[in-house]
Design a protein around this motif. Structure first.
Motif, PDB file in Angstrom:
ATOM      1  N   GLU A  95       0.844  -1.199   0.000  1.00 29.33           N
ATOM      2  CA  GLU A  95       0.000   0.000   0.000  1.00 29.33           C
ATOM      3  C   GLU A  95       0.875   1.244   0.000  1.00 29.33           C
ATOM      4  OE1 GLU A  95      -2.807   0.179   3.161  1.00 29.33           O
ATOM      5  OE2 GLU A  95      -3.717  -1.770   2.707  1.00 29.33           O
ATOM      6  N   VAL A  96       0.467   2.241  -0.776  1.00 32.56           N
ATOM      7  CA  VAL A  96       1.151   3.536  -0.817  1.00 32.56           C
ATOM      8  C   VAL A  96       0.155   4.601  -0.382  1.00 32.56           C
ATOM      9  CG1 VAL A  96       2.462   5.162  -2.227  1.00 32.56           C
ATOM     10  CG2 VAL A  96       2.512   2.716  -2.778  1.00 32.56           C
ATOM     11  N   ASP A 107       2.084  13.394  -5.750  1.00 37.68           N
ATOM     12  CA  ASP A 107       3.001  13.089  -6.846  1.00 37.68           C
ATOM     13  C   ASP A 107       4.112  12.169  -6.347  1.00 37.68           C
ATOM     14  OD1 ASP A 107       3.949  13.413  -9.562  1.00 37.68           O
ATOM     15  OD2 ASP A 107       5.551  14.657  -8.757  1.00 37.68           O
ATOM     16  N   TRP A 108       4.606  12.423  -5.140  1.00 38.37           N
ATOM     17  CA  TRP A 108       5.648  11.584  -4.551  1.00 38.37           C
ATOM     18  C   TRP A 108       5.129  10.159  -4.341  1.00 38.37           C
ATOM     19  CZ3 TRP A 108       9.977   9.679  -4.122  1.00 38.37           C
ATOM     20  CH2 TRP A 108      10.553   9.144  -2.966  1.00 38.37           C
ATOM     21  N   LEU A 113       5.051   4.425  -6.074  1.00 31.41           N
ATOM     22  CA  LEU A 113       4.303   3.308  -6.665  1.00 31.41           C
ATOM     23  C   LEU A 113       5.030   2.790  -7.902  1.00 31.41           C
ATOM     24  CD1 LEU A 113       1.765   1.531  -6.812  1.00 31.41           C
ATOM     25  CD2 LEU A 113       0.681   3.350  -8.147  1.00 31.41           C
ATOM     26  N   ARG A 114       5.493   3.701  -8.745  1.00 34.80           N
ATOM     27  CA  ARG A 114       6.246   3.300  -9.934  1.00 34.80           C
ATOM     28  C   ARG A 114       7.561   2.626  -9.537  1.00 34.80           C
ATOM     29  NH1 ARG A 114      10.550   4.900 -12.796  1.00 34.80           N
ATOM     30  NH2 ARG A 114      10.553   4.556 -15.053  1.00 34.80           N
ATOM     31  N   TRP A 119      10.804  -2.211  -9.481  1.00 31.98           N
ATOM     32  CA  TRP A 119      11.638  -3.163  -8.744  1.00 31.98           C
ATOM     33  C   TRP A 119      11.092  -4.580  -8.908  1.00 31.98           C
ATOM     34  CZ3 TRP A 119      10.230  -6.518  -4.826  1.00 31.98           C
ATOM     35  CH2 TRP A 119      11.287  -7.238  -4.265  1.00 31.98           C
ATOM     36  N   ALA A 120       9.781  -4.737  -8.738  1.00 25.88           N
ATOM     37  CA  ALA A 120       9.164  -6.063  -8.840  1.00 25.88           C
ATOM     38  C   ALA A 120       9.377  -6.657 -10.226  1.00 25.88           C
ATOM     39  CB  ALA A 120       7.677  -5.968  -8.517  1.00 25.88           C
ATOM     40  N   GLU A 121       9.231  -5.837 -11.254  1.00 26.03           N
ATOM     41  CA  GLU A 121       9.425  -6.314 -12.621  1.00 26.03           C
ATOM     42  C   GLU A 121      10.867  -6.763 -12.839  1.00 26.03           C
ATOM     43  OE1 GLU A 121       8.138  -2.905 -14.753  1.00 26.03           O
ATOM     44  OE2 GLU A 121       6.003  -3.469 -14.706  1.00 26.03           O
TER      45      GLU A 121
END
Length: 342
Positions: A95-96, A107-108, A113-114, A119-121
């Motif tokens: 969660e973010v 925006d932060w 989230l990105r 990282w996961a990818e």
């Protein structure tokens, strides 16, 4: 384990059989990975010896560079071998939440989230977006993603906490420096083998219209679901599906996971870092700072690990920070050294 896998009665219980085969595959991958690493180290050591004997500096440098890369992989595997917690091997929810500060912090939150998605990818994990609450002007107020992969929770559990950003604001016409805060909360997916009892009378269920960019795909029904567990104040939300029934089922799964993670925290004496994300999202509670102005630096305030390449970190280059935080956590706060490859 091989004997169990070859038992002709194994598939009488399909669930247990699938679990055993997954464990066997993971063990095979780990063993083969270590063997390959060992072979690559030996091969490069031989290359260095050959290059030095022949006076070929290029071969020596190439082999030394390869050994440096292998050292990083060995460090990662050493830390991963220590992921023996009760739910470390599970998939994980992330969660973010944006802090106070309006558009800046929203925006932060979107940048974070990105970062975790990238990282996961990079790890070969799969990512599903379960819920996004868009900001009014830019960014997001909150979001929940599901990260699927072996040891996903084990790797990410130390990321829970408040993250601080310092930069020249792109939303300030006077180009002033701003400080923004957002929090990350990580908790494991629990399977049916873990019994979590929830009294439905202790929960409040709200439905609302899913947010989105609009257009022909906008949801015109109240399909999104939020469930609040009143005794603990834990709330989860899901708007992934167009069906309210499916979102409700997913939200119950998420709530079970949150309550399970809360119980794990009670049993874990070294979980102080995770408690930070339950405090105010602001000064004094952050676990990591990302400074883009007036200098470039990312620093983890628990381990002291630093990077002078914040663009790489924000693009998902997080393993060094995660490895150090995991080692720090496993050792109970004491520094432990990762072995060198000589």
């Amino acid at each position: 384990m091989n004997n169990k896998a070859e038992d002709p009665n194994l598939w009488n219980d399909a669930t247990e059989a699938q679990k055993l085969m997954r464990e066997r595959q993971q063990l095979d991958e780990s063993i083969n990975g270590v063997k390959l690493l060992e072979q690559q180290v030996n091969d490069n050591v031989e290359l260095i010896e050959m290059g030095e004997a022949e006076g070929d500096a290029d071969i020596v440098k190439e082999a030394e560079d390869a050994l440096k890369a292998l050292r990083s992989e060995a460090n990662r595997r050493q830390v991963e071998a220590m992921l023996s917690g009760e739910a470390d091997s599970n998939d994980t929810y992330v969660e973010v939440h944006s802090g106070a500060g309006g558009t800046e912090s929203q925006d932060w939150a979107n940048i974070l989230l990105r970062m975790y998605t990238r990282w996961a990818e990079r790890q070969g994990f799969k990512v599903e977006v379960l819920e996004v609450h868009e900001g009014e002007e830019a960014g997001i107020k909150s979001a929940t993603i599901l990260v699927k992969g072996h040891n996903a929770f084990g790797w990410m559990k130390t990321e829970s906490g408040v993250h601080r950003l310092v930069r020249i604001s792109p939303y300030d016409s006077n180009a002033r420096r701003h400080t923004s805060f957002s929090s990350i909360w990580v908790y494991p997916v629990v399977d049916d083998s873990i019994q979590i009892d929830i009294n439905e009378s202790d929960c409040r269920i709200d439905t609302y219209r899913s947010s989105g960019a609009g257009g022909q795909h906008v949801n015109t029904t109240d399909s999104a679901v939020r469930i609040t567990h009143i005794p603990t104040g834990i709330a989860v939300a899901c708007q992934q599906e167009r069906s309210q029934h499916k979102n409700r089922a997913k939200a119950w799964e998420m709530l079970r996971s949150r309550l399970y993670e809360a119980e794990l925290m009670k049993r874990e004496a070294a979980a102080n870092a995770q408690a930070a994300s339950k405090t105010d999202i602001g000064w004094g509670h952050q676990i990591r700072s990302y400074v883009l102005q007036p200098y470039q630096l990312v620093k983890d305030l628990r381990t002291g690990v630093e990077s002078t390449a914040p663009s790489n970190v924000l693009d998902g280059d997080l393993n060094e920070f995660m490895e150090a935080a995991l080692a720090h956590r496993i050792s109970g706060g004491a520094d432990i050294e990762v072995a060198d490859i000589d």
